[in-house]
Write an enzyme that holds these catalytic residues in place. Structure first.
Site, PDB file in Angstrom:
ATOM      1  N   ASN A  10      44.621   1.508  39.796  1.00  0.00           N
ATOM      2  CA  ASN A  10      44.000   0.346  40.433  1.00  0.00           C
ATOM      3  C   ASN A  10      44.804  -0.884  40.022  1.00  0.00           C
ATOM      4  OD1 ASN A  10      42.363  -1.733  41.294  1.00  0.00           O
ATOM      5  ND2 ASN A  10      40.724  -1.332  39.806  1.00  0.00           N
ATOM      6  N   LYS A  12      44.475  -3.873  41.116  1.00  0.00           N
ATOM      7  CA  LYS A  12      43.696  -5.134  41.180  1.00  0.00           C
ATOM      8  C   LYS A  12      44.513  -6.188  41.919  1.00  0.00           C
ATOM      9  CE  LYS A  12      41.355  -3.568  37.070  1.00  0.00           C
ATOM     10  NZ  LYS A  12      40.626  -3.863  35.853  1.00  0.00           N
ATOM     11  N   HIS A  94      33.589  -1.248  42.137  1.00  0.00           N
ATOM     12  CA  HIS A  94      34.219  -1.577  40.855  1.00  0.00           C
ATOM     13  C   HIS A  94      33.394  -2.664  40.155  1.00  0.00           C
ATOM     14  CE1 HIS A  94      37.049  -2.978  37.879  1.00  0.00           C
ATOM     15  NE2 HIS A  94      37.680  -1.831  38.030  1.00  0.00           N
ATOM     16  N   GLU A  96      34.193  -5.216  38.627  1.00  0.00           N
ATOM     17  CA  GLU A  96      34.621  -6.592  38.921  1.00  0.00           C
ATOM     18  C   GLU A  96      34.045  -7.062  40.252  1.00  0.00           C
ATOM     19  OE1 GLU A  96      38.801  -5.852  38.359  1.00  0.00           O
ATOM     20  OE2 GLU A  96      38.416  -5.528  36.226  1.00  0.00           O
ATOM     21  N   GLU A 166      33.266   3.922  34.432  1.00  0.00           N
ATOM     22  CA  GLU A 166      34.059   2.903  33.746  1.00  0.00           C
ATOM     23  C   GLU A 166      33.143   1.982  32.942  1.00  0.00           C
ATOM     24  OE1 GLU A 166      38.006   2.191  35.983  1.00  0.00           O
ATOM     25  OE2 GLU A 166      36.477   1.003  36.969  1.00  0.00           O
ATOM     26  N   GLY A 172      40.073  -3.261  30.512  1.00  0.00           N
ATOM     27  CA  GLY A 172      41.016  -4.343  30.239  1.00  0.00           C
ATOM     28  C   GLY A 172      40.908  -4.903  28.831  1.00  0.00           C
ATOM     29  N   SER A 212      40.820   1.169  29.892  1.00  0.00           N
ATOM     30  CA  SER A 212      41.901   1.223  28.900  1.00  0.00           C
ATOM     31  C   SER A 212      42.487   2.625  28.715  1.00  0.00           C
ATOM     32  CB  SER A 212      41.432   0.628  27.562  1.00  0.00           C
ATOM     33  OG  SER A 212      41.056  -0.731  27.738  1.00  0.00           O
TER      34      SER A 212
HETATM   35  P1  PGA Z   1      42.066  -0.897  32.630  1.00  0.00           P
HETATM   36  O1  PGA Z   1      41.239  -1.036  34.019  1.00  0.00           O
HETATM   37  O2  PGA Z   1      42.723   0.459  32.661  1.00  0.00           O
HETATM   38  O3  PGA Z   1      43.076  -2.025  32.684  1.00  0.00           O
HETATM   39  O4  PGA Z   1      41.089  -1.028  31.534  1.00  0.00           O
HETATM   40  C1  PGA Z   1      40.525   0.044  34.543  1.00  0.00           C
HETATM   41  C2  PGA Z   1      39.838  -0.355  35.827  1.00  0.00           C
HETATM   42  O5  PGA Z   1      39.306  -1.474  35.908  1.00  0.00           O
HETATM   43  O6  PGA Z   1      39.795   0.417  36.803  1.00  0.00           O
END
Ligand code: PGA
Length: 249
Positions: A10, A12, A94, A96, A166, A172, A212
């Site tokens: 992803n 983003k 997601h 976010e 997640e 992140g 992560s």
């Molecule tokens: P990350 O993001 O691997 O940077 O923690 C995962 C995601 O939001 O899908």
């Protein structure tokens, strides 16, 4: 879709189109030829370029879509538009999008329906915030997200869903869930699906872990019996770290 090992990246809101094309091609050229389904979700602006370059060993996904196929929805992209350009996968829900764009379970249920109606395979995200984890409420919290977003689907429709668990506190942040925490949640979600659908539906669904995921923790996470792969943010933006993750299966 039968249960599979999946590494989904992803991106983003990152990379220029030319950077994206270059990372995508490097992943396609350098990935190990194992049985993993590899999917990259770039920004909307990159989709056509990636579709034009793609070979059979890396798929392309959108990061979101609207629930209507067309209309007065300035700035939105419809599932029908994605289908028409040859996209087969879309990420929905997601954290976010849930947090920054106020996407509710009810809205996500509409988006899921519309994506499936257009023949897209949905990667449906779920996961709890830190305060819920601290209070040990994560199972009920995530179960409610599945119930409200997905459980109106028929068992046949559910076969076109992949779940990405997640935990928000791990996205992140560099703080990964332990492989045991991931396994416990994935096993719980599988049993919850078995209860509401069937053991066969539960056995057939792919459940990815996200938050992560890095080359140095992917092997242990993916080695858990109920973890079928990862939804990877930061580490999917570099072709070498993502190809290392693909090689962890
Ligand atoms: P990350 O993001 O691997 O940077 O923690 C995962 C995601 O939001 O899908």
């Amino acid at each position: 879709m039968a249960r599979k090992n999946i590494a989904a990246g992803n991106w983003k809101m990152n990379t220029s189109v030319s950077e994206g094309v270059s990372i995508f091609n490097d992943i396609s050229t350098n990935r190990i030829d194992n049985d993993a389904l590899v999917i990259i979700a770039p920004p909307f602006t990159h989709l056509q370029s990636l579709i034009d370059q793609k070979k059979d060993n890396v798929e392309v996904a959108a990061q979101n879509c609207h629930f209507e196929n067309s209309g007065a929805f300035t700035g939105e992209i419809s599932p029908e538009m994605l289908k028409n350009m040859g996209i087969k996968y879309v990420i929905l829900g997601h954290s976010e999008r849930r947090e920054y764009f106020q996407e509710s379970d009810a809205l996500l249920a509409q988006k899921v329906n519309s994506a499936l109606d257009n023949g897209l395979h949905v990667i449906f995200c779920c996961g709890e915030p830190l305060e819920v984890r601290k209070a040990d409420g994560q199972n009920n919290f995530v179960a409610a997200q599945l119930k409200n977003g997905l459980f109106h689907l028929s068992e046949k429709q559910l076969a076109n869903i992949t779940i990405a668990y997640e935990p928000i506190w791990a996205i992140g942040t560099g703080e990964t869930a332990t492989s045991q925490q991931a396994q416990d949640m994935h096993a719980y979600l599988r049993s919850y699906i078995a209860e509401n659908y069937s053991q066969e539906a539960a056995n057939n669904i792919s459940i990815l872990y996200g938050g992560s995921v890095k080359p140095d923790n992917a092997k242990e996470l993916f080695g858990q019996p109920d973890v079928d792969g990862g939804l990877v943010g930061g580490a999917s933006l570099k072709s070498d770290s993502f190809t290392d993750i693909i090689a962890s299966f």
